[in-house]
Scaffold this active site. Structure first.
Site, PDB file in Angstrom:
ATOM      1  N   GLU A  14       0.811  -1.218   0.000  1.00  0.00           N
ATOM      2  CA  GLU A  14       0.000   0.000   0.000  1.00  0.00           C
ATOM      3  C   GLU A  14       0.846   1.271   0.000  1.00  0.00           C
ATOM      4  O   GLU A  14       0.393   2.322  -0.448  1.00  0.00           O
ATOM      5  CB  GLU A  14      -0.928   0.014   1.228  1.00  0.00           C
ATOM      6  CG  GLU A  14      -1.987  -1.064   1.178  1.00  0.00           C
ATOM      7  CD  GLU A  14      -2.798  -1.133   2.469  1.00  0.00           C
ATOM      8  OE1 GLU A  14      -4.007  -0.930   2.419  1.00  0.00           O
ATOM      9  OE2 GLU A  14      -2.212  -1.397   3.534  1.00  0.00           O
ATOM     10  N   GLY A  80     -12.584  -2.117   1.539  1.00  0.00           N
ATOM     11  CA  GLY A  80     -13.644  -2.811   0.808  1.00  0.00           C
ATOM     12  C   GLY A  80     -14.856  -1.902   0.702  1.00  0.00           C
ATOM     13  O   GLY A  80     -15.254  -1.276   1.686  1.00  0.00           O
ATOM     14  N   ILE A 173     -13.346  -8.626   5.380  1.00  0.00           N
ATOM     15  CA  ILE A 173     -14.729  -8.962   5.001  1.00  0.00           C
ATOM     16  C   ILE A 173     -14.703  -9.521   3.576  1.00  0.00           C
ATOM     17  O   ILE A 173     -14.409  -8.794   2.624  1.00  0.00           O
ATOM     18  CB  ILE A 173     -15.646  -7.725   5.072  1.00  0.00           C
ATOM     19  CG1 ILE A 173     -15.532  -7.024   6.435  1.00  0.00           C
ATOM     20  CG2 ILE A 173     -17.102  -8.106   4.775  1.00  0.00           C
ATOM     21  CD1 ILE A 173     -16.021  -7.806   7.620  1.00  0.00           C
ATOM     22  N   MET A 194      -9.362  -2.229   8.321  1.00  0.00           N
ATOM     23  CA  MET A 194      -9.008  -2.918   9.564  1.00  0.00           C
ATOM     24  C   MET A 194      -8.170  -2.078  10.534  1.00  0.00           C
ATOM     25  O   MET A 194      -7.647  -2.631  11.496  1.00  0.00           O
ATOM     26  CB  MET A 194      -8.279  -4.234   9.224  1.00  0.00           C
ATOM     27  CG  MET A 194      -9.131  -5.174   8.383  1.00  0.00           C
ATOM     28  SD  MET A 194      -8.305  -6.704   7.907  1.00  0.00           S
ATOM     29  CE  MET A 194      -8.132  -7.522   9.478  1.00  0.00           C
ATOM     30  N   GLU A 195      -8.027  -0.783  10.270  1.00  0.00           N
ATOM     31  CA  GLU A 195      -7.137   0.013  11.134  1.00  0.00           C
ATOM     32  C   GLU A 195      -7.655   1.408  11.511  1.00  0.00           C
ATOM     33  O   GLU A 195      -7.389   1.904  12.614  1.00  0.00           O
ATOM     34  CB  GLU A 195      -5.759   0.222  10.450  1.00  0.00           C
ATOM     35  CG  GLU A 195      -4.963  -1.026  10.182  1.00  0.00           C
ATOM     36  CD  GLU A 195      -5.354  -1.718   8.884  1.00  0.00           C
ATOM     37  OE1 GLU A 195      -5.981  -1.062   8.018  1.00  0.00           O
ATOM     38  OE2 GLU A 195      -5.065  -2.915   8.739  1.00  0.00           O
ATOM     39  N   ASP A 218     -11.946  -3.767  -3.425  1.00  0.00           N
ATOM     40  CA  ASP A 218     -12.866  -4.916  -3.561  1.00  0.00           C
ATOM     41  C   ASP A 218     -14.220  -4.506  -2.998  1.00  0.00           C
ATOM     42  O   ASP A 218     -14.352  -3.438  -2.406  1.00  0.00           O
ATOM     43  CB  ASP A 218     -12.301  -6.125  -2.786  1.00  0.00           C
ATOM     44  CG  ASP A 218     -12.073  -5.789  -1.308  1.00  0.00           C
ATOM     45  OD1 ASP A 218     -10.954  -5.386  -0.969  1.00  0.00           O
ATOM     46  OD2 ASP A 218     -13.025  -5.873  -0.515  1.00  0.00           O
TER      47      ASP A 218
HETATM   48  N1  ADE Z   1      -9.270  -3.798   3.162  1.00  0.00           N
HETATM   49  C1  ADE Z   1      -9.475  -3.918   1.841  1.00  0.00           C
HETATM   50  N2  ADE Z   1     -10.530  -4.701   1.577  1.00  0.00           N
HETATM   51  C2  ADE Z   1     -11.007  -5.091   2.771  1.00  0.00           C
HETATM   52  C3  ADE Z   1     -12.076  -5.927   3.174  1.00  0.00           C
HETATM   53  N3  ADE Z   1     -12.836  -6.526   2.265  1.00  0.00           N
HETATM   54  N4  ADE Z   1     -12.266  -6.133   4.504  1.00  0.00           N
HETATM   55  C4  ADE Z   1     -11.471  -5.539   5.417  1.00  0.00           C
HETATM   56  N5  ADE Z   1     -10.441  -4.760   5.100  1.00  0.00           N
HETATM   57  C5  ADE Z   1     -10.208  -4.526   3.787  1.00  0.00           C
END
Ligand code: ADE
Length: 260
Positions: A14, A80, A173, A194-195, A218
């Site tokens: 990243e 996401g 996820i 996630m952060e 995604d």
């Molecule tokens: N970062 C990028 N895509 C993600 C997802 N689907 N879930 C959690 N963190 C992510």
């Protein structure tokens, strides 16, 4: 001399493009992380990979604030997409962040960080507005930044900028059932990662400005892992570099200005 600003991402993929252009970095190792201390666009910067997840991010933020005295933290990377119009290749600037897996109910309301009275932590409006302006410029012409082949490969036509709620949790996820549940419980959430909310909480405690800008990699569904790392390196890392350098360029406090 102005205190440095911190640029943070979870993974090497990243932040790779940005680390590659930090010319005069000194690397300081603390708590197993490498802090890249140097300059970008004439600004004093500390760049670091937090590692993945809320605790790793909170540890990293605390070191940045306590050991490097940073004046602001900007988190970048991927997320996401959750809201219907938030598509792969779009960019989200967070206005608020919430921990979607935090639940101390019935003692405290669901999502609320106990004893703070907050579930949604606001980002700094000045930095977020500047990141929005920078991202809008970049998204107007993705071909100029990424080249036609990458744009075609990932179908990145007419990418959009979104601002709003980003939710964080210690879970990647990757199923329609899980993203449907998040959409149901938090209908205004634009994206998940996630952060970010963990760093927002630490910055709130220290009263230091925080902002977050994420590229959608995604749709947090059953295809979420497809081409993930290739997308991050080929698209998200380059978006991050372009947005962050544009922001730093316009930011007051450049080292040369002070020396002059
Ligand atoms: N970062 C990028 N895509 C993600 C997802 N689907 N879930 C959690 N963190 C992510």
């Amino acid at each position: 001399m102005a205190a440095p600003v911190a640029i943070v991402a979870a993974m090497q993929e990243e932040l790779g493009a940005l680390l590659a252009v930090m010319p005069d970095e000194r690397r300081v190792r603390i708590a197993g992380r490498e802090f890249w201390v140097g300059h970008l666009q004439g600004q004093s910067v500390v760049a670091v990979l937090s590692r993945i997840g809320k605790v790793a991010a909170a540890t990293t933020a605390t070191v940045l604030l306590e050991r490097f005295g940073v004046r602001a933290i900007v988190f970048t990377g991927v997320a996401g997409g959750l809201a219907p119009g938030v598509r792969v290749g779009d960019v989200v600037v967070a206005t608020r962040l919430l921990q979607h897996d935090l639940d101390a109910s019935p003692i405290f309301p669901r999502y609320e960080v106990p004893l703070t009275g907050h579930a949604r932590f606001a980002t700094d409006t000045v930095i977020s507005d500047a990141l929005t302006a920078a991202a809008q410029k970049i998204l107007r012409n993705p071909v100029a930044l990424l080249g036609q082949k990458v744009v075609d490969d990932f179908a990145l036509h007419a990418p959009r900028l979104h601002r709003g709620l980003v939710v964080s949790g210690d879970r990647f996820i990757a199923s329609a059932a899980d993203s449907d549940a998040l959409r149901h419980d938090l209908p205004d959430a634009l994206a998940c990662e996630m952060e970010g909310a963990a760093v927002a909480q630490v910055c709130h405690d220290f009263r230091v400005p925080f902002a977050a800008v994420r590229t959608i990699s995604d749709r947090a569904d059953d295809q979420a892992h497809t081409d993930f790392l290739r997308f991050v390196a080929a698209v998200a890392s380059r978006y991050s570099l372009a947005i962050i350098t544009k922001w730093l360029d316009a930011l007051p406090g450049k080292a040369q200005q002070e020396d002059a």
